[in-house]
Design an enzyme around this catalytic site. Structure first.
Site, PDB file in Angstrom:
ATOM      1  N   SER A 181       0.660  -1.446  -0.145  1.00  0.00           N
ATOM      2  CA  SER A 181      -0.115   0.092  -0.019  1.00  0.00           C
ATOM      3  C   SER A 181       0.706   1.372   0.091  1.00  0.00           C
ATOM      4  CB  SER A 181      -1.022   0.135   1.190  1.00  0.00           C
ATOM      5  OG  SER A 181      -0.088   0.011   2.581  1.00  0.00           O
ATOM      6  N   HIS A 214       1.502   4.922   6.935  1.00  0.00           N
ATOM      7  CA  HIS A 214       1.346   5.265   5.367  1.00  0.00           C
ATOM      8  C   HIS A 214       1.924   6.590   5.417  1.00  0.00           C
ATOM      9  CE1 HIS A 214      -1.617   1.822   5.567  1.00  0.00           C
ATOM     10  NE2 HIS A 214      -0.885   1.771   4.482  1.00  0.00           N
ATOM     11  N   ASP A 232      -0.916   7.706  10.315  1.00  0.00           N
ATOM     12  CA  ASP A 232      -1.355   6.385  11.123  1.00  0.00           C
ATOM     13  C   ASP A 232      -0.085   5.719  11.424  1.00  0.00           C
ATOM     14  OD1 ASP A 232      -0.432   5.532   8.570  1.00  0.00           O
ATOM     15  OD2 ASP A 232      -2.046   4.172   8.035  1.00  0.00           O
TER      16      ASP A 232
END
Ligand code: CA
Length: 725
Positions: free
Chosen positions: A549, A703, A700
């Protein structure tokens, strides 16, 4: 005096180099021990003897429990070269895999140790051979009649004749030249025979015409008392023999309910018009009689299967004949040239083959007929002639053996063991020898054999089939034909438990863990993104970003930075949210790198999800990253790989997940070699002086926000420029 001692030292060195034996590795494809007359238990010892191979056993040693890691062509070869199981060396199947020749392989190491090396014949690892002073290989499976060979300048050249005769001839030519070299040699002479479609040399087309071949007891196996998954196969003599290619009929398929395929026979098409006539004549009488009998309704299902078996087994045995003649010729050359005394000669084949046992041809299932590899070896003065070993050996042992023979160091990466102590002890195994071999077949669309892995000890065999979630357990002493799985038999409860433990321990020992075994994800969104990336990957790119991601985020928070730095640099984003190493491994072998042969650089950052959700061990993550880097190196032969340390996660340095990533980075940093692989850890650039990860950079604590992407781009820009971007 000084001068003299230098001279003596030089002499000693020269002597010890000359002392080292030559290694001649003769190898074939799909040759079952049951079709070699020096192996006990075969049906054809009298009808179709193999005097060439038998001579090696008679003058040396025969191994009766020699097994493969994975019973298909490419994987067995890759295991031999690397001394590793398929999941570690990356060549797990014939279709999706692509061999990285820059891995640690025994030819590379022998060459470093002063050997001159050659590879002639069937290679089948998709990438060109690496580690050889000379090579000349068949493209892919290669052809039997008038085959092409890939030359060292990457051109293809066609040669007239039968492939077996050509491999023998080319092998002999090289051996004659190698004798002039002062170096010891290691030659791999690898026949295509007796692989499907079993096309014999013309002089052997009718050699078994008047013979009725004996049938194996299990030709009509109904698969009772074993897993129902066995019935799903597409490798049956009854149901899966093709009309033209396998059974050698001409013209359209007259009985499509009994034969697969149409007219296709690629080997036939390679023949000259004159040879085509000879070929048709060789099969015509029998073929016409069969067609007439079929039309007259004389043949029932069983009789048809029996007929197919005869056609199959005769061609299979006939194609071996010219290979065995070639082996005899090569042995004679060693005698005549005086090389025999100091040359270790091995004959082996990439796995066994079903010669009608269980109703099958082909290989794959972990039953003895395909799991076994022939292995005979002659080493004058070291191996007692006529000896036989019952030790459990495997193809991962060959590399360590050859290195040991050459007096070279066996690298820790090789999972096999040298067989030299067994050679010298007349086949008796040392006390610390293995008690079981591990096998792992990853499944392929062809032939419909489900993936399975298992172990075989001297008395038992167990394997696990994930598709049906069941074990199969066999008593190899009482039931050598493997006709009844005893995993539910209370009498075997203790054995079952022990064998399950042995299987679990073997998976650990051979590092068959989830971080390295390629795996797609099942969710639709994942499949869609993968397909969309493959679509983009049809066009060549210069720069690839590979990861999870965090890499995918270049399309989100990092979009503006991406545009600024990479917008005009032919860059491709190959990141998918949530991916672990196993998913990336699968993707890279299923289209993501398809047309990226010219890529200049690949930026890899992967591993945080391995410890995040699945808690794989950092050493397992390292295996996965190693496999990813190796895959890119093979598939993008011009790319420099910028392997980034896994980015920090968790707010503070003592966060367990942060610590895990630090551990991973310690391990993967060792993959750096400054040539194709460059390791770079930019973690500190995201952190405060006290090691805190702030919300401004990664809200977070995992990320990056836009600022994070800017830091990333700036930190790697120097390296990318260095790589020519
Ligand atoms: Ca094979």
């Amino acid at each position: 005096m000084k001068h003299l001692s230098a001279l003596t030292a030089g002499l000693t060195l020269a002597l010890s180099a000359a002392d080292r034996p030559n290694i001649l590795f003769i190898f074939s494809d799909d040759h079952a021990p049951n079709a070699i007359s020096c192996y006990p238990g075969g049906l054809f010892d009298e009808i179709a003897p193999t005097p060439g191979i038998d001579r090696i056993a008679k003058e040396g040693m025969r191994f009766d429990r020699s097994y493969c890691t994975n019973a298909i062509c490419g994987p067995s070869r890759a295991s031999i070269l690397t001394g590793q199981h398929s999941h570690l060396n990356g060549f797990i199947d014939n279709n999706s895999s692509y061999f990285d020749g820059l891995q640690t392989t025994f030819p590379n190491l022998l060459r470093e140790a002063g050997y001159t090396t050659a590879m002639i014949g069937k290679w089948h690892l998709h990438s060109n051979p690496v580690g050889f002073d000379y090579w000349e290989v068949l493209p892919g499976q290669g052809a039997y009649y008038n085959p092409d060979f890939i030359q060292m300048d990457n051109t293809r050249k066609r040669f007239e004749g039968h492939c077996n005769d050509l491999v023998t001839k080319k092998g002999l030519t090289w051996l004659k030249q190698a004798a002039d070299s002062k170096k010891p040699f290691m030659a791999m002479v690898q026949y295509k025979a007796p692989h499907r479609n079993w096309a014999p040399a013309f002089r052997h087309l009718n050699v078994f015409d008047d013979v009725e071949m004996p049938e194996p007891e299990t030709l009509f196996d109904d698969y009772a008392n074993r897993s129902s998954v066995l019935k799903e196969h597409a490798m049956g003599i009854q149901g899966h023999m093709s009309w033209g290619n396998d059974m050698k009929f001409q013209g359209p398929n007259l009985f499509p309910s009994h034969f697969t395929g149409g007219q296709g026979n690629g080997q036939f098409r390679r023949l000259t018009d004159e040879d085509k006539k000879t070929y048709i004549e060789a099969y015509d009488d029998e073929n016409q009689k069969f067609i007439a009998d079929m039309r007259a309704g004389k043949l029932d299902q069983k009789a048809i299967t029996k007929w197919k078996y005869q056609r199959y087994i005769k061609d299979y045995l006939a194609v071996i004949r010219s290979m065995d003649e070639g082996i005899s010729k090569i042995l004679k050359h060693l005698d005549d040239s005086g090389l025999a005394e100091n040359t270790i000669v091995i004959y082996s084949s990439d796995q066994g083959f079903y010669l009608g046992e269980h109703g099958w041809y082909d290989k794959r299932w972990m039953f003895e007929e395909s799991l076994m590899m022939p292995f005979v070896v002659r080493w004058p003065g070291k191996i007692k002639p006529g000896s036989v070993s019952k030790a459990l050996i495997q193809n991962i042992d060959y590399g360590p053996t050859f290195l040991d023979v050459a007096g070279a160091k066996i690298p820790a990466s090789m999972q096999g063991k040298s067989l030299v102590p067994l050679f010298k002890a007349s086949g008796e195994k040392p006390d610390d020898w293995r008690d079981s071999i591990y096998y792992r077949y990853s499944g392929e669309a062809t032939h419909h054999v489900a993936a399975h892995d298992g172990v075989r000890t001297s008395d038992h065999k167990i394997f696990w089939v994930p598709k049906t979630k069941e074990y199969q357990l066999f008593d190899m002493v009482k039931d050598p034909q493997e006709m009844r799985s005893v995993h539910k038999d209370p009498a075997y409860a203790k054995v079952f438990t022990e064998m399950k433990q042995e299987l679990e321990a073997s998976r650990k020992k051979y590092r068959a863990h989830s971080a390295i075994i390629g795996q797609p994800k099942e969710q639709d969104w994942w499949k869609k993104r993968h397909a969309a990336m493959n679509q983009k990957a049809k066009k060549p790119h210069d720069l690839l970003f590979i990861g999870d991601s965090i890499t995918q985020g270049w399309e989100g928070s990092g979009k503006a930075t991406w545009e600024k730095f990479y917008g005009t640099r032919k860059a491709l984003n190959l990141g998918i949210s949530g991916d672990r190493t196993e998913h990336v491994i699968w993707r890279l072998n299923h289209g993501n790198l398809k047309n990226q042969k010219k890529a200049k650089a690949a930026v890899v950052m992967i591993g945080t999800n391995n410890t995040g959700h699945n808690s794989q061990d950092p050493s397992e993550v390292k295996d996965g990253v190693d496999r990813i880097v190796s895959t890119i190196r093979a598939r993008c032969p011009e790319a420099k790989i910028l392997l980034l340390g896994v980015f920090p996660r968790g707010v503070n340095p003592d966060d367990p997940k942060r610590k895990n990533n630090v551990e991973i980075n310690k391990l993967i940093s060792k993959l750096h070699n400054g040539e194709r692989i460059h390791y770079l850890d930019i973690s500190d650039k995201f952190l405060t002086e006290k090691g805190v990860l702030t919300k401004e950079i990664m809200p977070d604590a995992l990320h990056p926000k836009q600022k994070g992407y800017e830091i990333w781009a700036e930190a790697i820009e120097g390296k990318l420029k260095e790589f020519g971007l």
